[in-house]
Design a protein around this motif. Sequence first.
Motif, PDB file in Angstrom:
ATOM      1  N   LEU B 139       0.843  -1.278  -0.027  1.00 19.09           N
ATOM      2  CA  LEU B 139       0.032  -0.112   0.102  1.00 19.09           C
ATOM      3  C   LEU B 139       0.890   1.362   0.148  1.00 19.09           C
ATOM      4  O   LEU B 139       0.645   2.216  -0.931  1.00 19.09           O
ATOM      5  N   ARG B 143       1.028   3.972  -2.855  1.00 16.59           N
ATOM      6  CA  ARG B 143       0.723   5.315  -2.524  1.00 16.59           C
ATOM      7  C   ARG B 143       1.942   6.367  -2.921  1.00 16.59           C
ATOM      8  O   ARG B 143       1.681   7.361  -3.282  1.00 16.59           O
ATOM      9  N   PRO B 206       2.943  17.995   5.378  1.00 15.33           N
ATOM     10  CA  PRO B 206       1.754  17.193   5.429  1.00 15.33           C
ATOM     11  C   PRO B 206       1.319  16.009   4.348  1.00 15.33           C
ATOM     12  O   PRO B 206       0.385  15.490   4.177  1.00 15.33           O
ATOM     13  N   ARG B 296      -1.741  15.058   8.778  1.00 10.60           N
ATOM     14  CA  ARG B 296      -1.353  14.600   7.356  1.00 10.60           C
ATOM     15  C   ARG B 296      -2.696  14.438   6.456  1.00 10.60           C
ATOM     16  O   ARG B 296      -3.824  14.495   7.236  1.00 10.60           O
ATOM     17  N   LEU B 297      -2.522  14.830   5.214  1.00  8.33           N
ATOM     18  CA  LEU B 297      -3.575  14.706   4.183  1.00  8.33           C
ATOM     19  C   LEU B 297      -4.033  13.237   4.072  1.00  8.33           C
ATOM     20  O   LEU B 297      -3.348  12.305   4.407  1.00  8.33           O
ATOM     21  N   ARG B 298      -5.125  13.138   3.599  1.00 11.16           N
ATOM     22  CA  ARG B 298      -5.483  11.609   3.033  1.00 11.16           C
ATOM     23  C   ARG B 298      -5.220  11.504   1.430  1.00 11.16           C
ATOM     24  O   ARG B 298      -5.143  12.605   0.843  1.00 11.16           O
ATOM     25  N   ILE B 299      -5.115  10.438   1.127  1.00 10.17           N
ATOM     26  CA  ILE B 299      -4.418  10.376  -0.333  1.00 10.17           C
ATOM     27  C   ILE B 299      -5.346  10.943  -1.430  1.00 10.17           C
ATOM     28  O   ILE B 299      -5.094  11.625  -2.271  1.00 10.17           O
ATOM     29  N   ASP B 300      -6.794  10.809  -1.200  1.00  8.20           N
ATOM     30  CA  ASP B 300      -7.628  11.357  -2.198  1.00  8.20           C
ATOM     31  C   ASP B 300      -7.611  12.757  -2.135  1.00  8.20           C
ATOM     32  O   ASP B 300      -7.476  13.532  -3.353  1.00  8.20           O
ATOM     33  N   GLN B 301      -7.450  13.413  -0.941  1.00 12.16           N
ATOM     34  CA  GLN B 301      -7.387  14.999  -0.920  1.00 12.16           C
ATOM     35  C   GLN B 301      -6.033  15.342  -1.636  1.00 12.16           C
ATOM     36  O   GLN B 301      -5.800  16.438  -2.131  1.00 12.16           O
TER      37      GLN B 301
END
Lengths: 374, 368
Positions: B139, B143, B206, B296-301
């Motif tokens: 993962l 990513r 982030p 931290r941001l999320r992957i989709d964001q």
Amino acid sequence: MTTPTTGFQTVDMHINVGPQHPATHGVFRMVLQVDGERIVDCDPYIGYLHRGFEKLSENEGWHDVIVHLDRTDYISQFNNELCYLLAIEKMLGVEAPERAQYARIILSELNRIVSHMMFYGAFGADVGAITPFLYAFRERERLQRLFESVSGARLMHFYFRAGGLKEDLPSGFEAEVRGMLPTIAAGLDECDRLLSQNEIFLSRTVGVGKFTAQEAIAYGCSGPVLRASGVAEDVRRSNPYSLYPTLDFEVPVGKQGDCFDRYWVRVQEMRESLKIVQQCLDRMPAEGSIRTPVPRYPFMRVEAGEIYFHTENPRGDYGVYIISKGGTEPYRMRLRSPSFSNLMALKPMLRNAYLADAVVILGSLDIVLGEVDR
Amino acid sequence: MNLTIPFDPAIRILILAAVVFNVVLILTYAERKVLGHIQQRLGPMRTGFHGILQAPADAVKLMFKEDLTPNSADRLVYQLAPFLVFVPIFMMFITIPITATLVVQNLDLGLFYLVAFSSLHIVGLLMAGWGSNNKYALLGGARSAAQLISYELPLAFAVMGVVLLTGTLNLTTIVHNQALVPLIVLQPLGFVIFLITSLAEMGRTPFDIPMAESEVVGGPWVEYSGMRWAIFFLGEYASLFASCALIVVLYLGGWMVPFAGGLDPITSTVLGAAWFLSKTMLLVFFVFWLRGTLPRLRIDQLMAFAWKMLIPFSFLNLILTAWALVYGDELPSLLPFIHPAGSWLIVAGSVATVMFAYAVHRQTRRTA
């Protein structure tokens, strides 16, 4: 999902999270079925911290049970003790002296702040910010030292007794708490500024893991998880105990039941707790009896009968059900732990969430595994 | 004044390697100290004076640790991956000029070379993720591939503005072009975009999504230990330093000390290097500061941010720059003492930067 034309299959991946994982806050295990970054399903497994306290209590004296209660929800020990002892006192038909009652409320509410601070720090870490954790622990440490001066132990206090307290509060306790309140309020504001307005924090928590009021009630959620969904249910108000009816405080309520609301409700609750402590300090008699005499082990016996008593713990509605057959120990004791019911909401919340949200949602439920498994 | 380093390239690279290792040691120590003080603690204190020997001690510890390869791992892929991460990052240093003379090899296509090498370590991270035969690592590897590839585009577009203005890809010439005005003044939007994309390329907060400690427990690194893990670590900090140095070269005027003309070559080299390094360390501090502050941001964001914000605005920056260069001089100057094209660049760039900030704010509010 399959794509038969190529002969290749895409298969959902099963990821095992825990029992040892930085995000599980203890020994909790969940098997996530993920399609890329999306969670399809979740299987939670509990029981890794089962120590059999309910069964153990059947073989120990009425007072010895208290040490086990300290160890169930090991972040809000005073609150657990309070719940059990109020139940016992009701069965015995005694009431603690006023000073002891106020002392208990002060310590329980401070313990609520400690517990919510722990949540605040851990939640920050779940979202990926490392600094809030240490800010929260600075505040927590002040209170932890206070608790140590009161009970002699940092975590497993064993301080409340049927009919009152183990011994009187240390000299200078009131002044110390009074001096501490503004410091904690300032620290709380600082923590608030660090996280609550942060755009990234908002985009990670607002709208994530939504839970409607109906769902929350159906799943038996309680405490901040329930209140975040908009239900103003607080045992201190709806079924008041001890001196709470005389105290003035608000019950903060969220709007849409997402992770941010759960966080926000807890931050507000800390402020309310400070208010309660302030009122108690003002009203507490400076001296006086701290314990209504009750026979000690092995002479303490509770009349045959049964009782269910519940109080508002930091994590929610904590209940204790006791059956006595008139002996020196409970015939049967059973705990209703808020973490357990709140944890049940995890599965519906996780469906269709992102993998990174799993960590945030689990964090926002603020479970203590010691209490889930007992 | 021709003061080149009097060694052949092979020896220069050896010197560079020594320098890079030491820089990484200093950076790890600096990060722990900076984070410690941000978080109201002291950081390392026990090893030597104020813990100054902590980094060498950790390095020695890592060297003596067992180098484990999981039984189920793809051995070759697994064992090769750390080197494929570190080498491209190390290669970036070759053409970064600390001063006009302190550079391993000045290339005419320097910027092109840098942009090419700055994304090559994706291969290594993917290999680590795949070779470990671990789901967290996989993962994390996926990513990091997604993240680095999407942030490569705005990075390249942002740099294009610099190339248009200076008319060269040679880093030394780019710095010489900034003798009067550092390019951050003419390219404010380009600078902001480049800084953000660099953070993503470095995988720092982030944007530390591939390594996310609380989600994928270290991502592609999760199975590594000992020296192989240390090489990943080395690569991360080397890339941090290289990216910050590159920002200084492209936007902050490199080694050009203001008002220091007419010095003898050795003094000006030392002064220039000190100037350059202090600016770089300031940027490095900024990166540490972000790590101490932001979640931290999320992957989709993260992906939405790249495609909906950074790429359109880096296009806008490129178009504005080109437009000002072609038509700017025919228009009246907007600011006193500045020639028309420059004034239009400054004003339009500033307006665009404010627009960018507002758009980012709006987007986070919408997802929120």
